[in-house]
Structure formats: structure tokens, C-alpha cells
Scaffold this motif. Structure first.
Motif, PDB file in Angstrom:
ATOM      1  N   ASN A 191       0.833  -1.195   0.000  1.00  0.00           N
ATOM      2  CA  ASN A 191       0.000   0.000   0.000  1.00  0.00           C
ATOM      3  C   ASN A 191       0.874   1.253   0.000  1.00  0.00           C
ATOM      4  N   TYR A 192       0.247   2.419   0.080  1.00  0.00           N
ATOM      5  CA  TYR A 192       0.968   3.674  -0.096  1.00  0.00           C
ATOM      6  C   TYR A 192       1.943   3.953   1.041  1.00  0.00           C
ATOM      7  N   THR A 193       1.570   3.606   2.260  1.00  0.00           N
ATOM      8  CA  THR A 193       2.500   3.752   3.391  1.00  0.00           C
ATOM      9  C   THR A 193       2.611   2.401   4.100  1.00  0.00           C
ATOM     10  N   PRO A 194       3.283   1.451   3.482  1.00  0.00           N
ATOM     11  CA  PRO A 194       3.349   0.107   4.051  1.00  0.00           C
ATOM     12  C   PRO A 194       4.215   0.065   5.295  1.00  0.00           C
ATOM     13  N   PRO A 195       3.879  -0.794   6.248  1.00  0.00           N
ATOM     14  CA  PRO A 195       4.802  -0.995   7.365  1.00  0.00           C
ATOM     15  C   PRO A 195       6.115  -1.566   6.842  1.00  0.00           C
ATOM     16  N   ALA A 196       7.242  -1.060   7.337  1.00  0.00           N
ATOM     17  CA  ALA A 196       8.556  -1.515   6.879  1.00  0.00           C
ATOM     18  C   ALA A 196       9.534  -1.435   8.049  1.00  0.00           C
ATOM     19  N   PHE A 197      10.308  -2.507   8.237  1.00  0.00           N
ATOM     20  CA  PHE A 197      11.237  -2.573   9.361  1.00  0.00           C
ATOM     21  C   PHE A 197      12.508  -3.316   8.944  1.00  0.00           C
ATOM     22  N   LEU A 198      13.603  -2.967   9.586  1.00  0.00           N
ATOM     23  CA  LEU A 198      14.895  -3.618   9.368  1.00  0.00           C
ATOM     24  C   LEU A 198      15.367  -4.271  10.669  1.00  0.00           C
ATOM     25  N   LEU A 199      15.799  -5.529  10.567  1.00  0.00           N
ATOM     26  CA  LEU A 199      16.454  -6.207  11.679  1.00  0.00           C
ATOM     27  C   LEU A 199      17.917  -6.420  11.291  1.00  0.00           C
ATOM     28  N   PRO A 200      18.853  -5.659  11.875  1.00  0.00           N
ATOM     29  CA  PRO A 200      20.254  -5.696  11.439  1.00  0.00           C
ATOM     30  C   PRO A 200      21.057  -6.810  12.110  1.00  0.00           C
ATOM     31  N   HIS A 201      20.745  -8.070  11.778  1.00  0.00           N
ATOM     32  CA  HIS A 201      21.521  -9.184  12.347  1.00  0.00           C
ATOM     33  C   HIS A 201      21.441 -10.384  11.422  1.00  0.00           C
TER      34      HIS A 201
END
Length: 410
Positions: free
Chosen positions: A307-317
Motif C-alpha cells: 500500500n501507499y505507506t506500508p509498514p517496513a522494518f529492518l532487523l540488522p543481524h
């Protein structure tokens, strides 16, 4: 910035991406998505005449593709077409009383609109509507997804648009999200290391399986090829009640899909970047909140919705696990990694506005919309490849040699 792993040649050659092409795409996406006003070219001051095509009871007016034009400067809805009399009357009132037509072909021939929304969610009329619009001088088309029923239809639609210099954008809203260029940049810069794999799942509700792949799969498959390059081959499995589909399982599809079969689908793709990708959907598997993609790299993982503002996350491991890595997910916004979201216009309607403003830019600059019909055809081809692979019992190469409906050939 780290060179993307598909920095071997241009896409026009062997299908892989060059660094220049990747960064040009990333910059273009960022420039369009991050500019709230979508500053248009000189022609935009003039009024564009817009036609709206819907079909009440046969996909209606999609996800707001009719009303979007009311919030786009320089555009005036001059006509609406709907074969359903009650639906036509309601649409005309809703859109400010443009001239109503029962036949969209007559509307196109008489009114000669500059821009058109083709709104029905049902896809069985998309091919004919696009060809009629292209033949009647329309300069830009905003089309509800999925694209159409077969690759034969998609090829004809692409050819008609190219012949008549028509710009066509498909309503893959995530392509217009200001968060997508940030995700793309995190991948290109090596933040998650070497790109290894992208996993995608559908909503896995009552439509789970083949219908989920057709109706919602194009959203995530489009993201996959946008982030990691076009597909090279696909190996697919389509099951019904735990066994491979048979001719007796093939039935007319919902929402104008020609044919469907299978309550469970699994597909594996090799991409031009060298990464692998997968799509899976199982009916009634409770996967609605899972709908989206996971991008796995050698140093971390990104989770992203649609969608236009999708949930997005980074796990740096490297473990891809919060407990094992003792790391927390970091939110990705349009401002960057771990930064507050500055956007205030975040609804799907705002995504439609962004899409049609980008479409107008493409018309004025003779450019390519962010969600261009050729990319939508690639996403459709990734859908069809699953059924073709099941039919043949082996992996299939892209582009697919068979442009017909594989289920009709079983």
C-alpha cells in the motif's frame, strides 16, 4: 555505495540490471514519491479532460480510481461510462455530473478524453477497454490491477500503448510509496549485506491459493522484480486438497479471472540479481497480517507490507531473529531508517493521487510511469508461470514461450 549484485549489463540485454539503471530507477522513484506536490511540467497548467470507465456489479470502480481526479490540479472529469443504469446514475452524481454513457466505446469516440481511469476490479474487460482507449487518442490510462487474463492479452495491450504512445500505469500503490526508495537504497548500499532471498505471501483468507496469487500476488511479485530484478525461471506447485491439480479441478475464476484451480500454491523464482524469491499461499491459513515481503540479506532482513505507506522494518543481524540476535526491529519511514515519519497524507486515496500525478508527468515528459504496464506484465507473467510450471511438471524460463492460459490447456 555498494554495487548491486546484478551490475553485469543493462536490463535490455540479458535481463539483469546495471548499477546506473538501478540508481536511476531509485532516484526517479525517490524524486517522485518524496515530492508532496509532484511539481508538474509546463503543460500541467492546462486542463486535462478525464473519462472514467466503471462497471457496477462487474468490479465497480476499483479502489477509488474514479474519485482520484477530483484532487488532481488541472484535471476535469468530463464523462463517465457504466453499463449498469443505476450504477451510472450514482457515479455521475458522485463525480460532479459529467456526461454519462452506457457504452464506454461511445464515450471514448465522442468525448476524446486526454486521460482515462479504467476502474473495474474484474479483469475480463481490461483488454478491450485499454485497446479502445488507445485507439481513440487517450494519452494516459490509470488501470486497476490485476492487468488482464492472459499474457496474450497483456502483449496486445503493451503493443497498443506503444503504437499510440499511450502511458499506462497500473494501481500497484506500493510503487508510489515514499518508503520504497528508502528500502531500495538500504539494499543497494549493502545495509543488509548480500541480497539472498525474498519471500512473499498472500492474504491466505477464503481466496487463498490460486485466487490469492492472481488477485493479490501481483502486488508483491511486482515489488520482488522491482527490488531484485526480473525473473529468470520459475518452478511452481499448485495443489487442491493436498494433491496436484487435475483437469477436473479447473473452474471459472472469480473477478473476471478466466480459469482457476488450486487451494494451495508454492512458487520459487530465480532473479536477475542472483537472489531467489518465493510466493506461497494456502487457503484459510490466517495469513492476512502476513501479506507482504521479507527481504533476506547476509547481514540482516527487511520486512515490508504493501500500500501507499506500508509498514517496513529492518532487523540488522545475520540470524534474522530478534531473540537470537538480541537486536530490535528498526522502523523504515520515508525520512529514513529509524526516523519519525514526516508524511501526513498517507491513505490509499493519497496513493492514487500520487499515481495519477506521476502518470501526468510521464505523459508530459514522454517518460515511463513508476508502475508501468510493462512491469505489470512481468508481475502477471510471474503469476502465469506458476500454472505453466505445474502443467509441464518442470521449471519454466522467462519470457514464457506459452502466452495462452495454461489451465485452459490442461
Amino acid at each position: 555505495m555498494k554495487t548491486p549484485p546484478w551490475d553485469n549489463s543493462s536490463r535490455s540485454g540479458d535481463g539483469s540490471y546495471s548499477r546506473r539503471a538501478f540508481m536511476a530507477g531509485a532516484c526517479a522513484t525517490a524524486a517522485a514519491a518524496m515530492c508532496p506536490a509532484f511539481i508538474l511540467g509546463g503543460e500541467s497548467a492546462k486542463r486535462y479532460r478525464v473519462g472514467v470507465i466503471g462497471h457496477t456489479g462487474r468490479g465497480d470502480y476499483g479502489h477509488g480510481l474514479d474519485v482520484v481526479w477530483r484532487d488532481v490540479p488541472g484535471c476535469q472529469i468530463v464523462a463517465v461510462a457504466d453499463a449498469n443504469p443505476q450504477g451510472l446514475a450514482a457515479a455521475s452524481t458522485r463525480l460532479g455530473n459529467p456526461k454519462p454513457f452506457a457504452d464506454y466505446r461511445k464515450m471514448l469516440e465522442e468525448m476524446k478524453p486526454d486521460l482515462v481511469s479504467i476502474c473495474p476490479r474484474f479483469i475480463d474487460e481490461h483488454h478491450d477497454m485499454v485497446l479502445a482507449a488507445a485507439a481513440n487518442g487517450v494519452r494516459g490510462i490509470y488501470l486497476e490491477k490485476p492487468l488482464c487474463r492472459t499474457l496474450e492479452e497483456a502483449d496486445a495491450m503493451v503493443a497498443a500503448c506503444q503504437k499510440n504512445n499511450v502511458k499506462l500505469a497500473v494501481a500497484h500503490q506500493t510503487r508510489y510509496s515514499p518508503r520504497l526508495p528508502v528500502v531500495r537504497e538500504l539494499i543497494a548500499s549493502g545495509k543488509i549485506g548480500k541480497l539472498l532471498e525474498i519471500r512473499a505471501r498472500g492474504k491466505e483468507d477464503s481466496r487463498g491459493g490460486a485466487e490469492d496469487l492472481w488477485v493479490l500476488g501481483p502486488h508483491v511479485l511486482d515489488l520482488i522484480q522491482h527490488l531484485a530484478g526480473p525473473p529468470q525461471w520459475c518452478f511452481g506447485s499448485v495443489l487442491e486438497k493436498g494433491r496436484p491439480i487435475a483437469k477436473s479441478d479447473v473452474r471459472p475464476g472469480a473477478e473476471g479471472i478466466a480459469l482457476l484451480a488450486g487451494d494451495e500454491v508454492h512458487a520459487t523464482y530465480r532473479l536477475a540479481s542472483g537472489a531467489m524469491a518465493s510466493f506461497d499461499s494456502v487457503r484459510e491459513a490466517g495469513g492476512g497480517p502476513r501479506f507482504g515481503i521479507w527481504i533476506f540479506g547476509s547481514k540482516g532482513v527487511i520486512e515490508m507490507g504493501t500500500n501507499y505507506t506500508p509498514p517496513a522494518f529492518l532487523l540488522p543481524h545475520t540470524s534474522w531473529s530478534v531473540p537470537r540476535g538480541k537486536k530490535n526491529w528498526i522502523e523504515i519511514t520515508s525520512a529514513g531508517l529509524g526516523k519519525p515519519e514526516p508524511m501526513t497524507e498517507t491513505t490509499p486515496h493519497h496513493g492514487n493521487v500520487a499515481a495519477v500525478k506521476d502518470l501526468i508527468q510521464a505523459v508530459e515528459n514522454n517518460g515511463k510511469p513508476l508502475a508501468d504496464i510493462t512491469d505489470a506484465r512481468t508481475a502477471l507473467e510471474m503469476v502465469v508461470a506458476v500454472f505453466e510450471s505445474q502443467r509441464l511438471g518442470q521449471p519454466v524460463q522467462f519470457p514464457l514461450a506459452n502466452r495462452k492460459d495454461p489451465l485452459a490447456m490442461m
